[in-house]
Design an enzyme around this catalytic site. Structure first.
Site, PDB file in Angstrom:
ATOM      1  N   GLY A   1       0.788  -1.226   0.000  1.00 20.83           N
ATOM      2  CA  GLY A   1       0.000   0.000   0.000  1.00 20.83           C
ATOM      3  C   GLY A   1       0.819   1.274   0.000  1.00 20.83           C
ATOM      4  O   GLY A   1       0.271   2.352  -0.211  1.00 20.83           O
TER       5      GLY A   1
ATOM      6  N   CYS B   1     -28.548  -8.148 -16.196  1.00 19.93           N
ATOM      7  CA  CYS B   1     -27.916  -7.794 -17.474  1.00 19.93           C
ATOM      8  C   CYS B   1     -28.866  -8.140 -18.617  1.00 19.93           C
ATOM      9  O   CYS B   1     -29.388  -9.256 -18.682  1.00 19.93           O
ATOM     10  CB  CYS B   1     -26.597  -8.541 -17.633  1.00 19.93           C
ATOM     11  SG  CYS B   1     -25.884  -8.391 -19.280  1.00 19.93           S
TER      12      CYS B   1
ATOM     13  N   CYS C   1     -27.014 -11.157 -20.752  1.00 22.06           N
ATOM     14  CA  CYS C   1     -26.739 -12.484 -20.210  1.00 22.06           C
ATOM     15  C   CYS C   1     -27.621 -12.812 -19.008  1.00 22.06           C
ATOM     16  O   CYS C   1     -27.635 -13.945 -18.541  1.00 22.06           O
ATOM     17  CB  CYS C   1     -25.266 -12.635 -19.838  1.00 22.06           C
ATOM     18  SG  CYS C   1     -24.790 -11.728 -18.354  1.00 22.06           S
TER      19      CYS C   1
ATOM     20  N   CYS D   1     -23.654  -5.999 -18.602  1.00 18.72           N
ATOM     21  CA  CYS D   1     -22.418  -6.219 -17.838  1.00 18.72           C
ATOM     22  C   CYS D   1     -21.326  -5.286 -18.344  1.00 18.72           C
ATOM     23  O   CYS D   1     -21.160  -5.120 -19.553  1.00 18.72           O
ATOM     24  CB  CYS D   1     -21.913  -7.645 -18.031  1.00 18.72           C
ATOM     25  SG  CYS D   1     -22.922  -8.908 -17.280  1.00 18.72           S
TER      26      CYS D   1
ATOM     27  N   CYS E   1     -19.682 -11.497 -19.500  1.00 11.72           N
ATOM     28  CA  CYS E   1     -21.006 -11.481 -20.114  1.00 11.72           C
ATOM     29  C   CYS E   1     -21.094 -12.539 -21.221  1.00 11.72           C
ATOM     30  O   CYS E   1     -22.067 -13.281 -21.310  1.00 11.72           O
ATOM     31  CB  CYS E   1     -21.294 -10.096 -20.695  1.00 11.72           C
ATOM     32  SG  CYS E   1     -23.000  -9.826 -21.160  1.00 11.72           S
TER      33      CYS E   1
END
Lengths: 191, 284
Positions: B36, B245, B248, B270, B276
């Protein structure tokens, strides 16, 4: 007499770097280096590979006395610059059997820039289990680890090094063909 | 074709020279050792402008090897301008195999999404980061933000989130949502939607972040604790959609809203095109 480095510097250095990156990302999990150069006199083949991969004119290295052929090869292949004392060095090379400078005396970075710290290349004999139990970033679960040929009281010194996090030094433990990373973030319990 | 281009152009493998790669590699090793924390690096001029992924490209160039399989996404999509061009760039200067499949890739460069398909151990994700400093909008001085990180003084960010709650009744930050890495450094996850933040926590893959203009890189190693900042009475939540979606039928993925005409009709699909397509194929 100069030693030959990697057959293909660009590709082999990339392979060695990726192994080193994995070794620090998953600490104390010994990884076999995918390619090795001819060993430099006085050093293990894996150590030579790491030196070719990490060292250049932008960094300084400190090491106890090395054979002249090794120094000449490193100057030729890596434009090696030696540091006068371990306290000043970016990298410290400790061939098997050499004594460990006190970790607390080495460059540990500053609170604002903890990355300005030393990396130690530490040669060991072999990786054997059952010395310590380690955890921290990179450990899915605690892992047991050990190495023969470590300097005495290494793990005690390591605990003090970890206690300074985010300051501290990082260590790459090196056997003849393998590498284990020990970043300062790793927590180690003896026994 | 790509082979010919590579030798014809005489670029070094992966475009960057070996000295630059070594500099980046040494910085990456320190970044992984201090999860980090933002490591400064000498960002090079790349053949595309800052803001188009120069940081991510430099990281990818310093780690990519001949055996890698590269996937590049832009907001989840493999077929948008930034993704297509970066993928083609690396195909030309490295000749590595490229893919749109998350599962098949060993290296994924991403502009602001994490794929829906879970990452696996051994994969590396490279994020393109516009502003690596999570505190920058709150404190303009780099000298000051360095000190704040050194002292782990992150009260400013909590005040910002609290002001969101006071003003809107909830934390309104929806992307680039700040995270604590390894319980030490406050970090920007890059402008991924906060929907993706939970995927950072204990990820099996290594996550690398590169900011070219700001000349900083940082890392989240695998299996590292990553917490999204929150309050006990206002816990962290991710976006949810009432719709599935339209292509899909997935209820679990991050959806983009697409306007389909000028009468206000819209559809939700998506954002992750590879996911997808998999979902559509598994139903077909």
């Amino acid at each position: 007499m100069l030693q030959q480095a990697f057959d293909n510097m660009e590709q082999d250095c990339q392979q060695v770097f990726r192994t080193t990156l994995s070794a620090l990302a998953e600490p104390l999990l010994p990884l076999t280096l995918p390619c090795l150069p001819a060993a430099l006199p006085g050093l293990k083949p894996a150590t030579s590979a790491l030196l070719y991969t990490l060292i250049d004119q932008d960094v300084t290295l400190w090491a106890p006395a090395l054979p002249a052929a090794t120094l000449a090869s490193l100057r030729f292949h890596c434009a090696l610059r030696l540091a006068d004392t371990p306290e000043q060095a970016d990298f410290i090379l400790l061939p098997a059997g050499s004594s460990l400078p006190p970790l607390s005396s080495l460059r540990a970075g500053s609170p604002e820039y903890p990355d300005r710290s030393t990396t130690i290349l530490l040669e060991v004999e072999d990786f054997t289990p059952q010395q310590v139990e380690a955890s921290g970033p990179g450990f899915a679960s605690p892992r047991r680890f050990g190495a023969t040929g470590l300097p005495p009281a290494f793990w005690t010194q390591w605990q003090a090094n970890h206690a300074r996090f985010p300051l501290g030094v990082d260590v790459l433990l090196i056997s003849a063909t393998q590498l284990a990373g020990l970043p300062r973030s790793t927590v180690v319990q003896e026994g | 074709m790509t082979e010919t281009c590579h030798s014809q152009w005489q670029y070094n493998f992966a475009f960057l020279d070996e000295n630059t790669k070594r500099m980046l590699r040494r910085a990456l090793l320190k970044a992984v050792a201090i999860p980090g924390y933002q490591v400064p690096f000498g960002s090079r001029e790349m053949p595309l402008p800052y803001g188009w992924g120069t940081g991510g490209i430099q990281l990818t160039a310093s780690i990519i090897g001949q055996d890698d399989v590269l996937k590049v996404i832009d907001q989840g999509a493999d077929d948008t301008t930034n993704a297509v061009n970066i993928r083609r760039f690396f195909a030309r200067v490295t000749s590595v195999a490229t893919t749109s499949s998350t599962a098949a890739a060993s290296l994924i460069q991403s502009r602001h999404r994490i794929p829906e398909t879970p990452l696996r151990p051994g994969q590396i994700m490279v994020f393109q980061v516009p502003e690596p400093e999570a505190l920058r909008t709150l404190e303009a001085s780099e000298v000051e933000t360095r000190k704040l990180h050194a002292h782990q003084e992150y009260g400013l960010m909590h005040v910002k989130l609290y002001e969101d709650i006071a003003r809107f009744g909830h934390i309104a930050t929806s992307y680039d949502y700040p995270v604590m890495v390894n319980q030490r450094y406050l970090s920007s996850p890059s402008p991924i939607p906060k929907f993706d933040n939970p995927k950072l926590h204990m990820s099996p893959a290594l996550l690398l972040f590169g900011a070219g203009r700001e000349k900083r890189l940082y890392a989240i190693p695998p299996h590292t604790r990553v917490e999204s900042l929150a309050f006990e009475d206002h816990p962290f939540t991710v976006q949810r959609w009432e719709q599935a979606c339209a292509l899909c039928g997935s209820h679990d993925s991050y959806l983009d809203e697409i306007i389909t005409d000028d009468a206000g009709a819209r559809m939700f699909v998506c954002s992750d095109t590879d996911y997808c397509q998999q979902q559509q194929e598994s139903k077909a």
